[in-house]
Design an enzyme around this catalytic site. Sequence first.
Site, mmCIF file in Angstrom:
data_model
loop_
_atom_site.group_PDB
_atom_site.id
_atom_site.type_symbol
_atom_site.label_atom_id
_atom_site.label_comp_id
_atom_site.label_asym_id
_atom_site.label_seq_id
_atom_site.Cartn_x
_atom_site.Cartn_y
_atom_site.Cartn_z
ATOM 1 N N HIS A 80 0.821 -1.218 0.000
ATOM 2 C CA HIS A 80 0.000 0.000 0.000
ATOM 3 C C HIS A 80 0.857 1.272 0.000
ATOM 4 O O HIS A 80 0.499 2.275 0.623
ATOM 5 C CB HIS A 80 -0.959 0.013 1.198
ATOM 6 N N ASN B 212 -10.104 -3.278 2.055
ATOM 7 C CA ASN B 212 -9.834 -3.115 0.628
ATOM 8 C C ASN B 212 -11.126 -2.780 -0.106
ATOM 9 O O ASN B 212 -12.200 -2.713 0.502
ATOM 10 C CB ASN B 212 -9.232 -4.396 0.044
ATOM 11 N N TYR C 107 0.504 -4.736 11.632
ATOM 12 C CA TYR C 107 0.333 -3.337 11.256
ATOM 13 C C TYR C 107 0.980 -2.406 12.277
ATOM 14 O O TYR C 107 1.709 -1.484 11.919
ATOM 15 C CB TYR C 107 -1.153 -3.015 11.073
#
Length: 479
Positions: A54, A127, A337
Amino acid sequence: MIENSLTTAHGAPVGDNQNSQTAGKYGPVLIQDVHLLEKLAHFNRERVPERVVHAKGAGAHGVFKVTNDLSAYTKADFLSEVGKETPVFTRFSTVAGELGSADTLRDPRGFAVKFYTEEGNYDIVGNNTPIFFIRDAIKFPDFIHTQKRDPRTHLKNSNAVWDFWSLSPESLHQVTILMSDRGIPATFRHMHGYGSHTFLWVNAQGEQVWVKYHFRTNQGVKNLHPDVATELAGINPDYHTEDLYNAIENGDAPSWTLHVQIIPFEEGLQMKDILFDVTKTVSQKQYPLIEVGVMTLNRNPENYFAEVEQATFSPGNFVPGIEASPDKLLQGRLFAYGDAHRYRVGANSAQLPINSPKATVQNNQRDGAMRFGHDTGHINYEPNSFNNVKEQAAARVSNYDIDGSIGNYSYDDNYYSQAGDLYRLLPEDEQKRLVKNIVDALGQVSYPEIQQRQLQHFYRADQNYGQAIADGLGLSITK
């Protein structure tokens, strides 16, 4: 200090910003020119490491407004009453592309939303597709390696892409979506967004339900023809970024209506297709969409680096009333993350204005690189006898029973039914475009055994689907 004086990072006025200090007119540059050294050193450090995935994206500020009372299902405060508004920041991105890549590549799009709630930040990090290629985090590094550059040639490698997919049949559903018209959205504004995973909602009485998030674009879904996408990639590789910025700048604020599917707790555990398998969707006929509210993006960032590049999102940022499910890919993301942000932006990235919650932070964490807003008190531990900063029992996660033996488990081997259903749902002209896209991509693979293996997956999903691709490649399917 003279007003409007150019200064060093430490506030001293700069006398000459055009010429370096030298030993004479033609002499070498002096190391005592600390302003020069500061400028060059800072310039070398102006970028944080690129996101591994990303990397290329655009973002915008906005507001989320509740339009339906769902307090019967969750005690989350920002969803507590109709009309309640919460500021948000949203980032859209490609998945595999690098910072300088084209916006119009065939790729899923990241759809990440940060809600600045009164109980802390809540992130939905999904997404523009309701599913994903894999369903266990242990496969994620391998999958992304195939999407990135070959470690020897530094070129994209179609052999690696299709080799991995052909050896990971759970990817077939997402591959079908990716190769369909939906694989190249016309703009960020003209695509849906999804939380993808299943999450757990808990109400004030402690009752639990499973939920799936669906952001439905109010601009309508539009996609790009591959030829147009390729042309735009050469003419304007920042096409989607520019479109979003211009739309907001011109007052055409894009919006999405957030819906959820609500699945009763026990019912979800007994579903035929495992609810926590992120390669599968949940029937909207059986569990229809329920409106929650509307997200409107109405303000562009003032500084891209500060607000978009340094923005950090994590599916582990929860608020009371919203919790994780046992989804194995989600469970891995809960760690990965936050860890990526600590590496990429720093241990104190949550203090940056774009990431800082509106709620008061009291966590006893001190120091670390780039720390600002230092605490001055003695107390940096809990429990203690000196202040009232305590844990809150009401914020504890809910309970439910689990059982089983420790081991390495796969969900099931039903890789084909939903991919076949999707193919049969497509209009004939879209089926033809899907097949052509796959033929063009799979035709680049130089190993017949990889092509055969993938062809068999398409054939098992739907015989016409597989046969059409085989015909396009001029191959026979090995039965």
